[in-house]
Write a protein that holds these residues in place. Sequence first.
Motif, short mmCIF file in Angstrom:
data_model
loop_
_atom_site.label_atom_id
_atom_site.label_comp_id
_atom_site.label_asym_id
_atom_site.label_seq_id
_atom_site.Cartn_x
_atom_site.Cartn_y
_atom_site.Cartn_z
N VAL A 43 0.89 -1.21 -0.03
CA VAL A 43 -0.01 -0.02 -0.13
C VAL A 43 1.05 1.18 0.07
CG1 VAL A 43 -1.94 1.13 1.28
CG2 VAL A 43 -1.62 -1.23 1.23
N ILE A 44 0.96 2.04 -1.02
CA ILE A 44 1.81 3.13 -1.20
C ILE A 44 1.10 4.17 -0.45
CG2 ILE A 44 2.82 4.61 -2.90
CD1 ILE A 44 3.70 1.83 -3.39
N GLU A 45 -0.06 4.60 -0.71
CA GLU A 45 -0.87 5.54 0.08
C GLU A 45 -2.21 5.13 -0.11
OE1 GLU A 45 -0.98 9.25 -2.88
OE2 GLU A 45 0.65 9.27 -1.50
N GLU A 46 -3.27 5.89 0.27
CA GLU A 46 -4.52 5.55 0.39
C GLU A 46 -5.04 5.46 -1.27
OE1 GLU A 46 -9.15 6.97 1.70
OE2 GLU A 46 -7.23 8.21 2.31
N ALA A 50 0.73 -1.27 -5.06
CA ALA A 50 1.85 -1.86 -5.97
C ALA A 50 2.23 -3.25 -5.62
CB ALA A 50 3.24 -0.88 -5.75
N ILE A 51 2.35 -4.09 -6.69
CA ILE A 51 2.82 -5.47 -6.82
C ILE A 51 4.22 -5.56 -7.25
CG2 ILE A 51 2.19 -7.73 -7.43
CD1 ILE A 51 -0.58 -6.83 -7.84
N THR A 52 5.23 -6.02 -6.55
CA THR A 52 6.48 -6.20 -6.96
C THR A 52 6.68 -7.64 -7.16
OG1 THR A 52 7.08 -4.12 -5.82
CG2 THR A 52 8.78 -5.63 -6.68
N VAL A 109 -4.94 -1.02 -13.19
CA VAL A 109 -3.60 -1.05 -13.35
C VAL A 109 -3.27 0.28 -14.03
CG1 VAL A 109 -1.55 -1.97 -14.48
CG2 VAL A 109 -3.44 -3.58 -13.59
N VAL A 110 -2.27 1.10 -13.55
CA VAL A 110 -1.52 2.43 -14.14
C VAL A 110 -0.72 2.03 -14.83
CG1 VAL A 110 -0.90 4.68 -13.53
CG2 VAL A 110 -2.67 3.60 -12.03
N ARG A 120 7.41 -4.07 -11.14
CA ARG A 120 6.53 -3.35 -10.37
C ARG A 120 5.58 -2.84 -11.12
NH1 ARG A 120 7.66 -0.84 -5.28
NH2 ARG A 120 6.26 1.09 -4.80
N VAL A 121 4.27 -3.16 -10.49
CA VAL A 121 2.94 -2.91 -11.36
C VAL A 121 2.28 -2.08 -10.42
CG1 VAL A 121 0.86 -3.85 -12.25
CG2 VAL A 121 2.73 -5.22 -12.38
N HIS A 122 1.91 -0.75 -10.81
CA HIS A 122 1.28 0.33 -9.89
C HIS A 122 -0.47 0.16 -10.17
CE1 HIS A 122 4.93 2.27 -9.05
NE2 HIS A 122 5.50 1.82 -10.30
N LEU A 123 -1.02 0.29 -9.17
CA LEU A 123 -2.52 0.12 -9.11
C LEU A 123 -3.25 1.30 -8.55
CD1 LEU A 123 -1.57 -2.99 -8.23
CD2 LEU A 123 -3.38 -3.35 -9.89
N VAL A 124 -4.16 1.80 -8.78
CA VAL A 124 -4.99 2.91 -8.49
C VAL A 124 -6.39 2.31 -8.25
CG1 VAL A 124 -5.79 5.21 -8.52
CG2 VAL A 124 -3.35 4.42 -9.18
N LYS A 125 -6.92 2.67 -7.01
CA LYS A 125 -8.55 2.58 -6.88
C LYS A 125 -9.14 3.87 -7.18
CE LYS A 125 -11.63 0.52 -3.85
NZ LYS A 125 -11.96 -0.21 -2.62
#
Length: 155
Positions: A43-46, A50-52, A109-110, A120-125
């Motif tokens: 959890v990077i921030e609210e 990220a999935i590494t 997925v961003v 590293r896969v970045h995700l945003v809700k």
Amino acid sequence: MNRIDLTPLYRSSVGFDRFGSLLDAAFQTEKSSAGYPPYNIEVIEENNYAITIAVAGFKQDELDIQVENGVLTVRGKKEAEENKTTFLHQGIASRSFERKFNLADHVEVVDAGLADGLLRVHLVKEIPEAMKPKSIAINSAAPRAIEHENKDKAA
């Protein structure tokens, strides 16, 4: 086989009937994949995640990332090496893999990046505006009566 009794959940909620099968699938996935390749979920921030995944030895063109029906799939397909080396010890895995991650509603997925053997896969809700909580103003005036026409009287 691990089974979780979700009966108490079903007594007080609606729409979570898929939850049981999701948990069962998660238990089966962990057993079948045997931990390769290792990964972190952060959890990077609210609302930012990220999935590494440790993909040492894989080139960018040997990796594939897809999202379909709320499932993120990461695949690594190692090209067969023509030069067969005789190893005294082989501790670096060079086998193909497939990892699946179930994404919650509104998780997108961003982007993804590969550096130092880590994918590293970045995700945003992103919650739609219509689903965000909103405050309802309370009027100080007395509530108005709603007029209701009785159809039986009209006849």
